[in-house]
Design an enzyme around this catalytic site. Structure first.
Site: not given
Length: 483
Positions: A332, A423
């Site tokens: 991310c 994630h």
């Protein structure tokens, strides 16, 4: 409702354990935390954001995590303000004073979510936040006694004996509350104990006597010892992946860069499952240099964290180690850092309108006002680099980010570097064990052919927690409090 004498007393796991116990006993159970403040979040099946702590509790209850279980989530941007997420959607950024001015509206939002649970479940286990004895905030409270009052919930108070002063904190918390709130407390639990429980009996009896002298009927429900279960803790990095090291064995060493606005460190809890993996969190450049893998995690403020890495000389050290063959992973915000440049024309994250990334991978990132929150399913499609051998493996996870990167795939790989917006990618056991086997081969370590899925691993931990609670708490009394 489970409340605590303060933060980090173990409320989240006590709620999770009760959810598992009630579910094992045949009830349809939901956790509920009206308001949470955390940088660790999850995206549910509707693309709505919620806290990781509530996800743990939902899984323990055999339920699919849903945002109505955590209708208000605060994600701190700085010491002075937070992004406010309502029913899973980022609505605005507010300082504390402005946030408290909306307490009436927020209470209505929380109560509406609770009502849905009341109408659709047998039991709801609510979790408080921090301490109910923040008496300066009582009129605004919507997560402790304010919520308990709103839904008429009996309260069990939890204290952490490991940090000392548990009897003073239990008694002081109760006595600081006004009469109505005080009388909502029906039981107490002492948590995180190490030692002989019999030594506590005189103090427990003395505390019980003091409560009775005040006209309070507060049941002592038991002492919870430290357990050997591995369940992710939402708000603490302490002891997250500490294991004994056998000097005669080889290990895969992973260094995770601890940034100031690090988010979703729960992405790495899965490594507890692997006996030959050791993880450490890195704050200083001097700590780097002896690892096999460096991970740049998610960040609530990617540019600010990246500039801080440059100041601390970690930026240049990672470049140096990458050239020496260390595997570099970005997740991310870490993905954004590993590209060429990051642009922030609206200055949403900092005073920088642009900054240079590591330039390990060939893409740029631009921040805008739209936030992406979605669950994803992808197939590893790397044609080169460290992940080439894993081509074709399916991975599940979720994305939470505002930046848009000029990438064609959710997983980008080149040489000894890979980056992803996903994630939870390491929660996919086939992928993670395959990735670790690549490192094992390089280090001439034994290959692990098969490992139980992370879901199976977590199920065992939830059951361990429930069993430990059944052994040490008076569950019969807790059921009476429920009724």
């Amino acid at each position: 409702m489970i409340q605590g004498t303060g933060s980090s007393v173990g409320k989240t796991l006590i709620v999770a354990g009760l959810c598992r116990i009630f579910a094992q006993d045949g009830y349809k159970v939901s956790p509920f935390k009206s308001q949470n403040m955390a940088l660790n979040s999850f995206v549910d099946i509707d693309g709505l954001e919620m806290s990781r702590g509530t996800v743990i509790q939902a899984e323990a209850a055999y339920q699919i995590p849903r945002a109505f279980m955590n209708p208000i989530l605060l994600k701190p941007n700085s010491d002075n303000n937070s992004q406010v997420i309502i029913n899973g959607i980022a609505k605005f950024t507010l300082n504390a004073k402005d946030y408290f001015s909306k307490s009436k509206e927020l209470k209505e939002i929380a109560t509406k979510s609770y009502q849905y649970i009341k109408d659709n479940f047998d039991i709801c286990v609510l979790e408080g936040g921090g301490s109910p004895a923040e008496i300066n905030l009582r009129e605004y409270d919507l997560v402790n006694m304010g919520m308990a009052e709103q839904v008429d919930a009996p309260v069990i108070l939890v204290g952490n004996i490991d940090i000392g002063g548990v009897f003073a904190s239990l008694y002081g918390t109760v006595m600081l509350l006004d009469k109505e709130d005080r009388e909502r407390i029906k039981g107490i639990i002492i948590n995180k104990f190490r030692g002989d429980v019999d030594l506590l009996k005189p103090a427990i009896d003395a505390l019980d006597k003091k409560f009775k002298e005040e006209g309070l009927n507060i049941e002592f429900l038991g002492v919870m010892p430290y357990g050997d279960f591995e369940i992710e803790e939402e708000d603490s990095l302490s002891d997250i992946i500490q294991k004994k090291v056998d000097k005669e064995k080889k290990y895969i060493n992973i260094s995770i860069i601890k940034t100031k606005k690090m988010s979703n460190f729960t992405d790495f809890h899965v490594f507890k499952q692997y006996e030959d993996v050791r993880v450490k969190y890195i704050k200083d450049v001097e700590e780097l240099g002896d690892e096999d893998i460096i991970i740049l995690p998610g960040s609530k403020n990617t540019i600010t964290d990246l500039e801080d890495l440059k100041k601390r000389k970690i930026f240049e050290k990672i470049k140096e180690l990458k050239e020496k063959g260390t595997v570099i992973v970005g997740i991310c915000g870490g993905l954004q850092m590993l590209g060429r440049k990051i642009f922030d024309p609206l200055k949403l994250e900092s005073d920088f309108s642009e900054t240079d990334g590591f330039n390990f991978l060939e893409y740029d990132t631009t921040f805008g006002e739209i936030k992406k929150t979605v669950q994803v399913e992808r197939v590893i499609d790397a044609e080169e680099g460290i992940l080439k051998e894993l081509r074709g493996i399916k991975v599940l996870g979720y994305e939470i980010h505002q930046g848009v990167s000029t990438i064609k795939s959710n997983i980008v790989c080149k040489g000894n570097v890979f980056a992803t917006y996903i994630h939870g990618i390491f929660d996919n056991s086939e992928f993670t064990n395959g990735f670790l086997n690549i490192i094992r081969s390089k280090k001439d370590m034994p290959i692990v052919e098969k490992i139980e899925t992370y879901s199976e691993f977590k199920e065992k931990q939830y059951n361990k927690l429930a069993n430990l609670m059944r052994e040490n708490l008076n569950i019969e009394k807790i059921y009476k409090i429920l009724k």
